[in-house]
Design a protein around this motif. Structure first.
Motif: not given
Length: 846
Positions: A271-281
């Motif tokens: 959840k932390v990573l998807e806030r910073e990375n659109p591909q992960i989101a």
């Protein structure tokens, strides 16, 4: 000679039973009680032959127990809340309440002609305010006892129907009804603390000896006790606050073969990573649209996203492994993170192959086995394997030994600790729909969540609602929703979520003991009637309904509504097979199937001569039109014919195929019994062979009694067929034949109660056959050089042996275990005990 006329006979005797209140259950301390219960039906509007089979089985048991001097409770109710009523309201207009109660009236009218020995005075529906008001009282007591709580949970959210969906209602990522893309959304939900009882529910399964072994195994697997290791990998280049990734594994013996770490899309790090990375989101959003059942996840393509973060191996810190977000990991078991050992898990093997990750063996089938694998090597945990990268000096170990060795080694070296976990999660009961039991709490800005006062129960559903707009009508009903706080008297909002319908069916068995009480149960009544002595229902309810009921019984004991003796509410359980029928179909112009009702097909053709395609028997389904209307069958042949057929054609635990020819054959047999009784009723004088006939009669009493008591209904009916043939051929005198005929009628009465009553009366007997004492076999008439012993395995008849009457118990036990069907059923399992009842039966418990 008068013809057999079921319509006339059956109506007359049903009226007689009702006038005399024969089946009304009244607490009486001078009789042993017997509580028989079939899983109550959902009021869909029509009964089907599956209902007929289920309730006839229970009726046979109830009538037999009544005849053997028991005080019988045999009630009926309706599992009446749920989405189908709301769907009907949306589709055809009207109101779920009207639709439901109309269906109940229809189904009751269809069931009563079956002549079931039901105490209809105890009838209720779960949508009755009197019932769900007491359910609300139970909820408040459970809330006070700490058995209910609220928390935020990730759920399947249908944005069109605006409701939470169970995992099973998400099909290919879409809502089962709306077809909308389902979202994974965090909502505050109500939960029952069933997980606190995991070990107790698991251990108590061993005591349920009169439950099918497969049901106990299904519950054991659902509870899912596992012994494993919980530890943490230290991370490299992770965001602040995420320097460790906690992992729980049931196979710590494979730790030296780890090649990657996987985390759930709902893991805090993800959840932390998807806030910073659109591909992960985008990847996480795609994962959340996938199926959430274990089956759906297993079938789906295994997808991962390399986060760029690495972890260090706890025993080789120079060995760094990548961290992937993976679509096959859920947050609701373990820690939401796993380590992948591709050599010993096929899912991990496929994932590693796809993303070119190392595949490292930790054990092999032999010392010189090739470590290059074409698939994961996953032997049974009981099998000894060669640990080439294990944790002990002893390299040959079973999987179980390797796991314990690994846990001991890791604990000794400060890497995690051995823990026991359960698959069973707390029971989320919140449903965002109207037609359910309102949750009796309010939300106050000053006081927070406040339980409703019991004197204000039931919190009734408002009638004036509309389904024109998607979503829960309770959210839009201001006069119902807006209320006052029971604590401070200030403005408050009612909880608009309603309860999961599994709640309604998790305690109804206790309510039947005192259905009009002003409390959930009455202490004297529930102490007298509980437990349910015999519970009957479909295998589809083997897990959730039965598990939830077992939990509820414990919760009701804790809150003072059930005695401790009732925390396992069902002493014996029987799961019946389905009723099946052929499917008849033609094709439309586009080649799509068009289904046809059985009554529209004659000799494989429709009325216009069109030939139909016949598909082998399948479960009766309205959508496939392979249904047989019991009302039509009763009209054509009578209820006794329908009852006789569904009991006689197959062992009750197996499926039975309904055929027109089978029904007609059953009717003809009952007509022969009728004619036989008419003939014997006019007989006079002596004959020959009285002793032979009476000896056969006593043998039949013995065998039929045994069959009824062991759920061997088809075997009992086979004995009745044989005795009918014996009686037809007998040359015995009038007195012996009349005695035999009366006994035949009594033995048939649990299956064909109307015909039996008529024969009993025509042969000059006083009172009702229904309340006459059950015939008892004279042991002296059963003596012979040999004896045939039925063999039961876990309460089910599996075979029989014929042995010398004076054969020793040890030899009888040996022969019983060697009997072909019994040996096949055991399939190598060692019996826990074998009970030989001389001259009667062999019981095998596994």
């Amino acid at each position: 000679m008068q013809r057999y006329t079921p319509a006339e006979i059956e109506a007359r005797w049903q009226d007689a039973w009702e006038k005399k209140s024969v089946f009304k259950a009244v607490r009486s301390e001078d009789k042993p009680k017997y509580y028989v219960l079939e899983m109550f039906p959902y009021p869909s509007g029509r009964i089907h032959m599956g209902h007929v089979r289920n309730y006839t089985m229970g009726d046979v048991i109830a009538r037999h127990k009544l005849a053997t001097g028991h005080n019988v409770l045999h009630p009926m109710g309706w599992d009446a809340f749920g989405m189908p009523a709301e769907n009907a309201a949306m589709a055809i207009g009207g109101h779920p309440k009207d639709w439901t109660y109309g269906n109940i009236d229809d189904m009751r009218a269809q069931m009563k002609p079956l002549g079931l020995s039901i105490d209809w005075s105890r009838e209720f529906a779960t949508c009755d305010p009197e019932y769900y008001g007491q359910q609300q009282a139970l909820f408040l007591d459970m809330l006070k006892a700490g058995l209910v709580y609220r928390k935020e949970a990730v759920v399947n959210w249908d944005p069109v129907d605006m409701t939470v969906l169970a995992n099973e209602q998400v099909i290919d990522g879409k809502g089962w009804r709306s077809g909308a893309e389902v979202e994974r959304r965090a909502l505050t939900q109500w939960f029952f603390k069933i997980s606190d009882f995991s070990e107790e529910l698991l251990e108590a399964l061993d005591g349920l000896e009169n439950w099918p072994a497969k049901v106990r195994l299904m519950q054991e697997n659902w509870i899912g006790k596992s012994r494993g290791l919980q530890f943490a990998f230290s991370t490299v280049d992770a965001p602040d606050g995420h320097d460790r990734i906690e992992v729980y594994t049931t196979r710590p013996d494979t730790l030296m073969g780890a090649s990657f770490v996987g985390i759930s899309p709902d893991h805090p790090l993800a959840k932390v990573l998807e806030r910073e990375n659109p591909q992960i989101a985008a990847f996480c959003a795609e994962c959340r649209r996938g199926g959430t059942t274990e089956e759906a996840i297993e079938k789906a393509e295994k997808l991962g996203f390399d986060t760029g973060i690495k972890v260090r191996h706890p025993f080789d810190t120079a060995h760094e492994m990548p961290v992937y977000i993976a679509n096959f990991i859920l947050m609701d078991y373990g820690t939401g993170a796993i380590f992948g050992c591709p050599a010993h898990d096929q899912r991990d093997f496929e994932f590693a192959t796809k993303y070119d990750l190392p595949i490292i063996s930790t054990y092999l089938p032999s010392e010189d086995a090739d470590e290059a694998l074409a698939a994961a090597y996953v032997p049974p945990k009981t099998e000894k394997v060669f640990y080439n990268r294990g944790f002990a000096g002893e390299q040959w170990q079973t999987g179980f030994e390797g796991i314990e060795t690994a846990i001991d080694f890791c604990e000794a070296n400060g890497v995690g600790q051995g823990v026991t976990k359960y698959r069973l999660r707390d029971w989320g009961l919140s449903r965002q729909r109207y037609w359910g039991c309102p949750i009796p709490v309010v939300h106050c800005e000053t006081c927070g969540v406040v339980p409703e006062n019991k004197e204000n129960l039931p919190v009734e559903l408002p009638y004036d609602v509309s389904f024109d707009t998607p979503g829960n009508p309770l959210d839009r009903h201001a006069t119902w929703r807006d209320t006052t706080c029971p604590s401070c008297g200030g403005k408050a909002l009612r909880e608009t979520d309603t309860m999961d319908t599994f709640v309604d069916s998790s305690w109804y068995f206790a309510r039947f003991t005192a259905p009009r009480a002003g409390t959930p149960t009455e202490a004297e009544d529930v102490a007298y009637w509980m437990n349910v002595d015999q519970y009957i229902g479909g295998i589809e309810h083997a897990i959730l309904h039965l598990l939830y009921s077992r939990f509820f019984a414990r919760a009701m004991h804790i809150t003072g509504h059930l005695p401790k003796s009732a925390i396992e509410p069902f002493d014996a359980l029987f799961t019946q097979g389905m009723v099946t029928h052929e499917i008849y179909q033609t094709r439309d112009a586009k080649g799509r199937p068009v289904y046809h009702l059985p009554e529209d097909v004659t000799d494989g053709r429709l009325a216009d001569g069109t030939e139909v395609e016949i598909i082998r028997s399948a479960k009766m389904s309205k959508s496939k039109k392979n249904v047989v209307d019991p009302v039509n069958i009763i009209g054509a042949y009578g209820a006794d014919t329908a009852r006789w057929f569904v009991l006689s054609d197959s062992p009750p635990e197996r499926d039975v195929e309904w055929t027109a020819s089978g029904a007609e054959a059953a009717y003809k047999h009952l007509a022969r019994v009728w004619s036989l009784a008419e003939r014997i009723g006019g007989m006079e004088g002596a004959g020959e062979g009285d002793d032979d006939l009476l000896r056969a009669m006593h043998r039949t009493i013995h065998d039929v009694t045994l069959g009824v008591e062991s759920f061997g209904f088809n075997a009992a009916i086979a004995k009745l067929y044989a005795f009918t043939a014996t009686l037809q051929k007998s040359k015995a005198g009038a007195d012996a034949q009349k005695q035999a005929m009366l006994t035949l009628a009594q033995l048939m009465s649990p299956m064909t109660p109307h015909l039996s009553e008529e024969i009993w009366a025509r042969l000059g007997q006083d009172g009702l056959i229904t309340t006459a004492p059950w015939p008892v076999a004279d042991p002296a008439m059963l003596v012979s050089d040999t004896v045939t012993l039925p063999i039961q395995v876990n309460g089910k008849r599996r075979g029989e042996i014929t042995v010398a009457a004076d054969l020793g118990k040890d030899e009888v036990e040996r022969l019983a275990l060697e009997e072909a069907n019994v040996a096949r059923t055991l399939d190598g399992a060692v019996p826990r005990k074998v009970i030989v009842v001389p001259g009667r039966i062999v019981n095998v418990v596994v």
